[in-house]
Write an enzyme that holds these catalytic residues in place. Structure first.
Site, PDB file in Angstrom:
ATOM      1  N   GLU A  59      -5.156  -5.526  -4.695  1.00 12.98           N
ATOM      2  CA  GLU A  59      -4.914  -6.056  -3.351  1.00 12.98           C
ATOM      3  C   GLU A  59      -4.504  -7.534  -3.425  1.00 12.98           C
ATOM      4  O   GLU A  59      -4.862  -8.237  -4.372  1.00 12.98           O
ATOM      5  CB  GLU A  59      -6.181  -5.903  -2.491  1.00 12.98           C
ATOM      6  CG  GLU A  59      -6.471  -4.429  -2.206  1.00 12.98           C
ATOM      7  CD  GLU A  59      -7.658  -4.198  -1.301  1.00 12.98           C
ATOM      8  OE1 GLU A  59      -8.358  -5.174  -0.949  1.00 12.98           O
ATOM      9  OE2 GLU A  59      -7.895  -3.029  -0.935  1.00 12.98           O
ATOM     10  N   SER A  93       0.831  -1.205   0.000  1.00 13.53           N
ATOM     11  CA  SER A  93       0.000   0.000   0.000  1.00 13.53           C
ATOM     12  C   SER A  93       0.871   1.263   0.000  1.00 13.53           C
ATOM     13  O   SER A  93       1.594   1.499  -0.964  1.00 13.53           O
ATOM     14  CB  SER A  93      -0.975  -0.047   1.176  1.00 13.53           C
ATOM     15  OG  SER A  93      -2.000   0.914   1.007  1.00 13.53           O
ATOM     16  N   HIS A 127      -4.338  -0.899  -4.213  1.00 14.14           N
ATOM     17  CA  HIS A 127      -5.779  -1.172  -4.016  1.00 14.14           C
ATOM     18  C   HIS A 127      -6.491  -0.909  -5.348  1.00 14.14           C
ATOM     19  O   HIS A 127      -7.555  -0.291  -5.385  1.00 14.14           O
ATOM     20  CB  HIS A 127      -6.369  -0.264  -2.930  1.00 14.14           C
ATOM     21  CG  HIS A 127      -5.662  -0.308  -1.615  1.00 14.14           C
ATOM     22  ND1 HIS A 127      -5.779  -1.361  -0.739  1.00 14.14           N
ATOM     23  CD2 HIS A 127      -4.812   0.583  -1.030  1.00 14.14           C
ATOM     24  CE1 HIS A 127      -5.042  -1.109   0.352  1.00 14.14           C
ATOM     25  NE2 HIS A 127      -4.454   0.047   0.181  1.00 14.14           N
TER      26      HIS A 127
END
Lengths: 266, 266
Positions: A192, A124, A165
């Site tokens: 993800e 992330s 994401h």
């Protein structure tokens, strides 16, 4: 594959975390977790230390780097020089670049990655900061100049602009907006529980989702007005699930049997 | 521009609705609203009749077509033969295709559009049903075979696959999934308050957003497993805001000054 970087799109499941532990040496791995991006770095660091230990790492510890002073301190160097794997958690990528950018820790990590002394992983925010140009924010709909804010990343992987994401948050528009402004950078949208493993100027896709590569280098026309929609014609898109390999400087997928199938056949 | 079709991505503002009224003849326009897609067809029909009247249409009326019997009745033909513009509201595109598909109304509309007797417009579901292959549903993340469900549309615009509310709902993944399965069809993602105006095998973009064209015809490799991520390399993407023109059979944007700027200069 001689992976130097493992860049995860968030929400990494056990398969990806185990892969990182193995790349770092498995039972011989010495993993350092840096949770600077997190709003709750102690908890985030402890969580990953527990995970990596449970997944078979020799040792795992958190390296608290909440300030630039800590990132410049010799104690950080001692810890990092003994590491075989370093993992950056999620959170806010700007915290990583403002706290670590240009410090002794930044310089040392660049050296240790370049020399192959360790595998550097991030998820992330820890993925975003690997870019040359980093997406800082922006989630507005449409392909517009103000749909995305960017800033310099720590450049562990030059020539790319990473979003994470990716499928889950429907971010193709903001990645298109970013590469329309900066067509030199290849846009990498990582889903993800999905990651890229780099080996020189190639990467392989691993995990349950896909990596979407957006290349505005092929575009015939790009117009980016200060406000309102961008015009972008002839951009190239590749959707690459696990096993696919991509050549970064060639800006093209590597054709043929995916690496995963080659490995099974071998 | 001799527009036959005006295909809107949903949430059409006054600029687009006025444009439709003008294309249908302005003060001489006789507009028919078909709200078959809507869950509340009476209210939806009345709402658009009021709007078109307020925006200067000569006359506007709703044609209730809730059943196949009504769509086959001669009374529908009488109304449609006198129309200069027909407008399909949003709702569920499958209601349009199951109620109208193959009826006398369907056949008559195809004839009236082909002969240039009227302008056919639709928004949201009324846009989706214009496709040769219609997106029926699917909003799952990722580019996978099950991320999108498709079925035959009414084929007013052959060779395309239309998605609507495009930027607003982050639907590029489902459009990529659809064209990976059906690379013959050009994927058109139309933003809200945005439309395409067709003229022969070209279309022009109007409105405040953009139209994203996804062309898997250029793809070097396409693999669509029954489950799990699709592989798609070398697809081509064009992001086209208002004023851009696209050549459908040539599968390419028309280069040069956008039509809107030409019109202003003339």
């Amino acid at each position: 594959m001689d992976a130097r970087l493992m860049i995860m799109g968030g929400a990494a499941g056990p398969e990806l975390l185990v892969r990182f532990v193995q790349l770092a040496g498995g039972a011989a791995a010495r993993i350092v977790v840096i949770a600077t991006a997190s709003e709750t770095p102690e908890a985030a660091g402890a969580w990953y230390v527990d995970r990596f230990t449970a997944l078979g790492a020799g040792t795992a510890c958190a390296l608290p780097l909440a300030t630039r002073a800590l990132a410049a301190a010799p104690s950080a160097e001692t810890v990092l020089r003994s590491a075989t794997g370093v993992f950056f958690t999620g959170g806010d990528q700007e915290r990583i670049t403002t706290v670590l950018g240009g410090t002794a820790t930044d310089t040392l990590l660049q050296e240790l990655v370049a020399s192959g002394a360790l595998v550097l992983a991030g998820t992330s925010a820890g993925a975003a900061m690997m870019s040359a140009t980093m997406i800082v924010g922006g989630d507005g709909p449409g392909v517009t100049a103000d749909a995305v804010r960017t800033g310099p990343g720590l450049e562990f992987l030059p020539g790319v602009l990473i979003d994470q994401h990716f499928a889950e948050r429907g971010r193709l528009n903001r990645l298109l907006s970013a590469v329309a402004r900066y067509p030199h950078e290849l846009g990498l949208g990582i889903d993800e529980d999905t990651a890229i493993l780099t080996d020189g100027d190639r990467f392989e896709v691993v995990g349950s989702g896909a990596v979407t590569v957006v290349d505005a280098g092929t575009a015939a026309e790009i117009r980016v007005p200060a406000t309102g929609p961008i015009t972008l014609t002839g951009a190239c898109v590749h959707v690459l699930p696990a096993g696919c390999t991509f050549h970064l400087t060639g800006r093209r997928p590597v054709a043929g049997v995916p690496a995963a199938e080659r490995e099974r056949a071998a």
